[in-house]
Design an enzyme around this catalytic site. Structure first.
Site, PDB file in Angstrom:
ATOM      1  N   LYS A  39      38.549  50.106  29.755  1.00  0.00           N
ATOM      2  CA  LYS A  39      37.369  50.314  30.529  1.00  0.00           C
ATOM      3  C   LYS A  39      37.648  50.088  31.962  1.00  0.00           C
ATOM      4  O   LYS A  39      38.722  49.523  32.233  1.00  0.00           O
ATOM      5  CB  LYS A  39      36.162  49.243  30.134  1.00  0.00           C
ATOM      6  CG  LYS A  39      36.633  47.912  30.314  1.00  0.00           C
ATOM      7  CD  LYS A  39      35.515  46.805  29.791  1.00  0.00           C
ATOM      8  CE  LYS A  39      36.173  45.335  29.941  1.00  0.00           C
ATOM      9  NZ  LYS A  39      35.362  44.353  29.238  1.00  0.00           N
ATOM     10  N   ARG A 137      25.211  37.530  26.389  1.00  0.00           N
ATOM     11  CA  ARG A 137      25.219  38.861  27.276  1.00  0.00           C
ATOM     12  C   ARG A 137      24.452  39.771  26.586  1.00  0.00           C
ATOM     13  O   ARG A 137      23.395  40.209  26.808  1.00  0.00           O
ATOM     14  CB  ARG A 137      26.527  39.135  27.550  1.00  0.00           C
ATOM     15  CG  ARG A 137      26.761  40.448  28.734  1.00  0.00           C
ATOM     16  CD  ARG A 137      28.103  40.357  29.196  1.00  0.00           C
ATOM     17  NE  ARG A 137      29.187  40.859  28.105  1.00  0.00           N
ATOM     18  CZ  ARG A 137      30.367  41.172  28.502  1.00  0.00           C
ATOM     19  NH1 ARG A 137      30.755  41.152  29.655  1.00  0.00           N
ATOM     20  NH2 ARG A 137      31.201  41.609  27.510  1.00  0.00           N
ATOM     21  N   TYR A 270      41.336  40.973  64.117  1.00  0.00           N
ATOM     22  CA  TYR A 270      40.131  40.508  64.390  1.00  0.00           C
ATOM     23  C   TYR A 270      39.838  39.101  64.285  1.00  0.00           C
ATOM     24  O   TYR A 270      40.323  38.450  63.375  1.00  0.00           O
ATOM     25  CB  TYR A 270      39.287  41.114  63.358  1.00  0.00           C
ATOM     26  CG  TYR A 270      38.962  42.776  63.283  1.00  0.00           C
ATOM     27  CD1 TYR A 270      38.547  43.261  64.575  1.00  0.00           C
ATOM     28  CD2 TYR A 270      39.045  43.577  62.452  1.00  0.00           C
ATOM     29  CE1 TYR A 270      38.198  44.766  64.418  1.00  0.00           C
ATOM     30  CE2 TYR A 270      38.874  44.954  62.225  1.00  0.00           C
ATOM     31  CZ  TYR A 270      38.432  45.320  63.501  1.00  0.00           C
ATOM     32  OH  TYR A 270      38.404  46.795  63.390  1.00  0.00           O
ATOM     33  N   MET A 318      40.069  47.253  57.573  1.00  0.00           N
ATOM     34  CA  MET A 318      39.537  48.114  56.586  1.00  0.00           C
ATOM     35  C   MET A 318      40.721  49.082  55.826  1.00  0.00           C
ATOM     36  O   MET A 318      40.623  49.193  54.544  1.00  0.00           O
ATOM     37  CB  MET A 318      38.397  49.013  57.140  1.00  0.00           C
ATOM     38  CG  MET A 318      37.897  49.887  55.964  1.00  0.00           C
ATOM     39  SD  MET A 318      36.711  50.940  56.580  1.00  0.00           S
ATOM     40  CE  MET A 318      35.298  49.897  57.178  1.00  0.00           C
TER      41      MET A 318
HETATM   42  C1  LIG Z   1      36.059  43.524  28.414  1.00  0.00           C
HETATM   43  C2  LIG Z   1      36.056  42.976  27.145  1.00  0.00           C
HETATM   44  C3  LIG Z   1      37.196  42.751  26.238  1.00  0.00           C
HETATM   45  C4  LIG Z   1      38.283  42.510  26.835  1.00  0.00           C
HETATM   46  O1  LIG Z   1      38.495  41.501  27.350  1.00  0.00           O
HETATM   47  P1  LIG Z   1      39.701  40.903  27.866  1.00  0.00           P
HETATM   48  O2  LIG Z   1      39.560  39.391  28.370  1.00  0.00           O
HETATM   49  O3  LIG Z   1      40.145  41.712  29.212  1.00  0.00           O
HETATM   50  O4  LIG Z   1      40.995  40.883  27.160  1.00  0.00           O
HETATM   51  C5  LIG Z   1      36.795  42.724  25.008  1.00  0.00           C
HETATM   52  N1  LIG Z   1      35.597  42.774  24.531  1.00  0.00           N
HETATM   53  C6  LIG Z   1      34.407  43.024  25.304  1.00  0.00           C
HETATM   54  C7  LIG Z   1      33.079  43.072  24.541  1.00  0.00           C
HETATM   55  C8  LIG Z   1      34.728  43.258  26.401  1.00  0.00           C
HETATM   56  O5  LIG Z   1      33.417  43.454  27.198  1.00  0.00           O
END
Ligand SMILES: *Cc1c(COP(=O)(O)O)cnc(C)c1O
Length: 380
Positions: A39, A137, A270, A318
């Site tokens: 992801k 969640r 800055y 930036m």
């Molecule tokens: C992002 C995620 C993972 C991976 O978690 P890591 O800590 O990066 O290994 C696994 N399961 C779900 C549901 C996630 O959202």
């Protein structure tokens, strides 16, 4: 790999072989199949590069957060099973099925939507049901779970291929973290038993993120879902990736764009928040917070130049930042490494995370699309 031209000298280099080796390592540790989480553009490494490298390392599955992310992998010709870590928006359910994404589902209404889709196309839609065992969640609560599994068991257009949950404290190896994880795994076992009681036969049971995979044998079940460890990065300070044979895959590299010699006490950038400690050389590098170099690390991290650590000084701007080279004159065009190795030295993502008071995950996912992602060049 990034298409098109890029003129800028600042770039991300991704060592696909490191990702491949990390997945092989996680698979060996877990002793079960691996679902590599790619992801957020492969945690900033490039999703397609990460996905291909993970599959080469033996990953059986890939996982994404968004329908769009799954579609992008399909568009790149990736054929492996892809888990969608959350329910698709109802409007995207058909697109998710068309892209052969396997959604995690936790609302009966979504079971119904997928059930209709499955019956319309004459082939059931495979789903993984998610139970909330303590993360709070997404996932059916323990109270909602019996109704969800009953609905799924009655839906001819849906086939429950997996049952899953997500751990909230797997990355805390202390007593409290372990107790919380054990509690979650106990709740999970009860939920799986309930699913079986109503006639479901989930082939895949999965609860482990990277920390769960590494530290909690009981969390491994029949599939693990590591993300951060795939990239060789630590899930927490207490769980250093290097201790588990995982190596970072990402280098953030640039070149010196401008140099000057300044007298002692010269204020820089800055707010003039940093002053030269002596007469010496300043190098300007063309990378700033719009690339994902956090402004919070101003004067708090080092870079590698000529194989040596040198401080990043003054407020990060930036598009540009400054490096203190003291008595050693830098030259325009010299390579500067912000993350990764140069000449046997290495700057770790963990250093930035500490300096910016955040976690490795946030550092790498904030590296912006303005940075071209390239493959790693050959041995240096
Ligand atoms: C992002 C995620 C993972 C991976 O978690 P890591 O800590 O990066 O290994 C696994 N399961 C779900 C549901 C996630 O959202």
């Amino acid at each position: 790999m990034q298409q098109g031209r890029h003129w800028r000298t600042t770039r991300i280099e991704v060592d696909a072989a490191a990702i491949t080796s990390n997945v092989a390592r996680l698979r060996a540790v877990a002793g079960v199949e691996v679902c590599a989480v790619v992801k957020a553009d492969g945690y900033g490494h490039g999703a397609v590069t990460a996905a291909r490298a993970a599959l080469a390392g033996g990953a059986a599955w890939l996982a994404v957060a968004l329908v769009e992310e799954g579609e992008a992998l399909r568009d790149a010709g990736i054929d492996a099973p892809i888990l969608l870590l959350s329910e698709p928006p109802v409007a995207a359910a058909e697109a998710a099925v068309a892209a052969r994404l396997t959604p995690m589902v936790y609302r009966p209404e979504v079971v119904d939507v997928l059930d209709r889709l499955g019956r319309d196309r004459g082939a059931p839609v495979a789903v993984h049901l998610k139970v909330d065992t303590g993360m709070r969640r997404v996932g059916a609560t323990v109270a909602q779970w019996p109704a969800l599994v009953a609905r799924a068991a009655a839906a001819d257009g849906v086939i429950v291929e997996g049952v899953a949950t997500h751990l909230a404290r797997a990355d805390e190896p202390d007593e409290a973290g372990r107790a919380a994880t054990v509690d979650q795994l106990d709740v999970f076992d009860t939920a799986v038993a309930e699913a079986r009681r109503v006639g479901l036969a989930p082939r895949l049971l999965h609860t482990a993120n990277t920390a769960g995979t590494l530290l909690h044998p009981r969390a491994r079940h029949t599939l693990v879902r590591p993300g951060i460890g795939v990239y060789g990065l630590s899930p927490s300070w207490e769980v250093p990736a290097a201790d588990h044979g995982l190596r970072p895959a990402l280098r953030l590299v640039t070149e010196v764009a401008f140099v000057k010699h300044v007298p002692a006490s010269t204020p820089v950038s800055y707010g003039h928040r940093w002053r030269a400690p002596s007469d010496g050389w300043l190098a300007t590098i063309p990378v700033g917070y719009a690339d994902g170099l956090p402004r919070a690390v101003s004067s708090r991290v080092e870079v590698l130049h000529a194989g040596r650590r040198r401080p990043l000084v003054g407020t990060v701007t930036m598009d540009q930042s400054m490096v203190w080279c003291a008595g050693e004159a830098p030259r325009v065009g010299d390579e500067v490494v912000l993350l990764g190795d140069q000449g046997g030295e290495r700057i770790r993502v963990e250093e930035w995370a500490a300096a910016a008071d955040t976690i490795t995950y946030e550092v790498v996912t904030q590296l912006t699309a303005r940075l071209p992602r390239l493959g790693a060049p050959g041995p240096r």
